[in-house]
Design a protein around this motif. Structure first.
Motif, PDB file in Angstrom:
ATOM      1  N   ALA A  31       2.054   0.761   1.238  1.00 56.15           N
ATOM      2  CA  ALA A  31       3.262   0.998   0.446  1.00 56.15           C
ATOM      3  C   ALA A  31       2.875   1.494  -0.943  1.00 56.15           C
ATOM      4  O   ALA A  31       1.722   1.382  -1.376  1.00 56.15           O
ATOM      5  CB  ALA A  31       4.065  -0.292   0.338  1.00 56.15           C
ATOM      6  N   GLU A  32       3.856   2.049  -1.658  1.00 58.32           N
ATOM      7  CA  GLU A  32       3.591   2.546  -3.010  1.00 58.32           C
ATOM      8  C   GLU A  32       3.088   1.438  -3.928  1.00 58.32           C
ATOM      9  O   GLU A  32       2.340   1.690  -4.871  1.00 58.32           O
ATOM     10  CB  GLU A  32       4.864   3.172  -3.589  1.00 58.32           C
ATOM     11  N   SER A  33       3.476   0.220  -3.639  1.00 56.46           N
ATOM     12  CA  SER A  33       3.040  -0.919  -4.445  1.00 56.46           C
ATOM     13  C   SER A  33       1.584  -1.290  -4.195  1.00 56.46           C
ATOM     14  O   SER A  33       1.028  -2.127  -4.907  1.00 56.46           O
ATOM     15  CB  SER A  33       3.931  -2.131  -4.138  1.00 56.46           C
ATOM     16  N   GLY A  34       0.965  -0.685  -3.176  1.00 57.28           N
ATOM     17  CA  GLY A  34      -0.423  -0.981  -2.860  1.00 57.28           C
ATOM     18  C   GLY A  34      -0.600  -1.973  -1.724  1.00 57.28           C
ATOM     19  O   GLY A  34      -1.717  -2.165  -1.241  1.00 57.28           O
ATOM     20  N   TYR A  35       0.494  -2.597  -1.282  1.00 56.87           N
ATOM     21  CA  TYR A  35       0.400  -3.553  -0.180  1.00 56.87           C
ATOM     22  C   TYR A  35       0.292  -2.829   1.153  1.00 56.87           C
ATOM     23  O   TYR A  35       1.020  -1.863   1.418  1.00 56.87           O
ATOM     24  CB  TYR A  35       1.637  -4.460  -0.147  1.00 56.87           C
ATOM     25  N   LYS A  36      -0.611  -3.315   1.993  1.00 59.45           N
ATOM     26  CA  LYS A  36      -0.687  -2.825   3.368  1.00 59.45           C
ATOM     27  C   LYS A  36       0.481  -3.438   4.142  1.00 59.45           C
ATOM     28  O   LYS A  36       0.711  -4.652   4.073  1.00 59.45           O
ATOM     29  CB  LYS A  36      -2.009  -3.237   4.010  1.00 59.45           C
ATOM     30  N   THR A  37       1.238  -2.633   4.867  1.00 58.21           N
ATOM     31  CA  THR A  37       2.415  -3.143   5.551  1.00 58.21           C
ATOM     32  C   THR A  37       2.640  -2.403   6.864  1.00 58.21           C
ATOM     33  O   THR A  37       1.900  -1.473   7.209  1.00 58.21           O
ATOM     34  CB  THR A  37       3.663  -3.035   4.641  1.00 58.21           C
ATOM     35  N   ARG A  38       3.670  -2.831   7.577  1.00 60.39           N
ATOM     36  CA  ARG A  38       4.110  -2.183   8.814  1.00 60.39           C
ATOM     37  C   ARG A  38       5.626  -2.155   8.804  1.00 60.39           C
ATOM     38  O   ARG A  38       6.268  -3.083   8.300  1.00 60.39           O
ATOM     39  CB  ARG A  38       3.615  -2.962  10.046  1.00 60.39           C
TER      40      ARG A  38
END
Length: 449
Positions: free
Chosen positions: A360-367
């Motif tokens: 994500a733009e925030s730097g968190y890896k997500t799905r």
């Protein structure tokens, strides 16, 4: 019972090319630890592994469905009663939905009691100009970014064993001691999930189950047979020094079993045909799985069958596909078609998590929950078109109210990720999202039959 005297060479994997193993600083310390592990009691029993193999044989024949799930990477701190209970609760609720709404027996397998190690794309990690070994899971080193924490410590193999033993003891207590009684179907929903869209839908289904049990009781049937459930453990067989130390020769048959878990799988990064992991897994008698990514060819699949299940034993081999929502409809059909033509009794399971990860733009890896659902839908579409059986689901989830994957009934956005992003590795579905998915899968399964 016939007892075989033909024990395969269980050390042959040591002479094969091997990947994704930690570099241990002190080999003598590792040898001492593995010798101690080799003297410990088994975590599971060979007869339980054989029972699971029978259940998976039913899956391969189209008579049952697998629900496999748990943490991406377990932690030693996560072996407490609350954490274990919440994961079991999630799996029990999902299984209740699939069994009742999908009208299918569900084989329940936890990614629990051993999923303490993870493969890494790079051996080291760099932060602010400082380079340290990558975090490989609590079995190998610590998550904290310090030289002391990131040291590959063989003593952690022992901690993994004892944490797995604790988790399995709790699991057996919860699944056989009354908590998993189907008459507790409402009690599994008395927390943060209850007020969610998925929780409200589940409560309606729980009411239907309760009425069905009351009808059986009124007819003289004894619902006490629903007081416990079969529950099996699984993890990726990654650190072979650990797996080898926990391999025992079964006194009934004279054949070796890896007693660290009932079901073990080989990852996408370690399935080289001439590699150490394939060599080790072909020698043990557990039911086993192999992850297949989008680069897998039909010939690769056939070669894996020949290496790991040349006798076509039902229930022995499961293929776990992890292709991504955008690739499964194109990549899966040639594999399923070729394997079906070979006559090999393979159970097919969909892992919709690993092919759908992004930053994500925030730097968190997500799905994205929608991507997960789309990959599962593609999995069912392929099997329906080919007339084969969509055998199950392999999930990364938690029973906690985390915010790691976006979407779902309680719409989590990228701006919400920081609230409770707790995973040490890959993002997991929370229980609300898991229940959402279970209802959708039940509908897909019904449509595919």
């Amino acid at each position: 019972m016939f007892v075989s005297t033909q024990i395969p060479d269980l050390n042959s994997w040591r002479s094969r090319p091997i990947v994704q193993q930690p570099e241990w600083e002190d080999r003598s310390e590792l040898d001492a630890v593995t010798a101690e592990l080799a003297g410990q009691p088994p975590l599971v029993f060979a007869g339980e592994c054989d029972q699971l193999k029978d259940r998976l044989a039913a899956v391969a024949l189209g008579e049952a469905f697998v629900l496999q799930g748990g943490d991406c990477a377990e932690t030693f701190d996560g072996s407490g009663a609350d954490a274990v209970r919440n994961k079991i609760k999630t799996l029990l609720q999902m299984a209740a939905v699939l069994t009742y709404a999908g009208s299918v027996p569900v084989v329940k397998i936890g990614r629990m009691a051993g999923q303490f190690a993870k493969p890494r794309s790079k051996p080291t990690e760099v932060r602010d100009g400082v380079e340290l070994p990558a975090y490989r899971g609590d079995m190998v080193n610590g998550f904290e970014f310090t030289p002391e924490s990131r040291r590959n410590d063989p003593q952690r193999l022992l901690r993994a064993y004892y944490s797995a033993a604790t988790t399995l003891n709790l699991t057996r207590a919860f699944t056989q001691g009354g908590y998993a009684d189907l008459r507790q179907v409402h009690a599994w929903n008395q927390d943060f999930v209850a007020g969610s869209p998925a929780g409200r839908r589940y409560e309606q289904l729980a009411g239907e189950i309760e009425r069905a049990l009351s009808f059986m009781r009124a007819c003289g049937a004894d619902p006490a047979e629903f007081s416990g459930v079969e529950f099996y453990s699984s993890h990726e067989a990654l650190i072979l020094d650990y797996e080898h130390a926990l391999t025992r020769v079964d006194s009934r048959t004279g054949r070796p079993y890896d007693v660290s878990a009932h079901f073990l799988w080989i990852g996408e990064r370690t399935r080289q045909l001439e590699g150490a992991h394939i060599d080790f897994m072909r020698k043990i008698q557990n039911p086993i799985g192999v992850k297949l990514g989008p680069t897998t060819s039909p010939d690769d699949a056939l070669a894996l069958i020949e290496a790991l299940n040349p006798d076509h034993e039902p229930g022995r081999l499961t293929f776990i596909t992890r292709m991504g929502a955008g690739k499964i409809r194109e990549g899966l059909p040639p594999l399923v078609e070729k394997v079906a033509q070979s006559g090999a009794p393979v159970a097919w399971i969909c892992d919709p998590m690993h092919g759908n990860t992004f930053e994500a733009e925030s730097g968190y890896k997500t799905r994205a929950f929608d991507d997960v659902v789309d990959e599962v839908a593609g999995f069912f579409e392929v099997h329906r078109a080919l007339g084969t059986h969509p055998g199950g689901l392999h999930m990364e989830f938690t029973g906690d109210d985390v915010t790691e994957c976006v979407g779902g009934g309680h719409e989590i956005t990228e701006h919400d990720l920081h609230h409770r992003y707790e995973t040490y590795c890959d993002p997991r579905l929370n229980r609300q999202q898991s229940l959402d998915l279970a209802f959708m899968v039940a509908e897909m399964y019904g449509a595919a039959r």
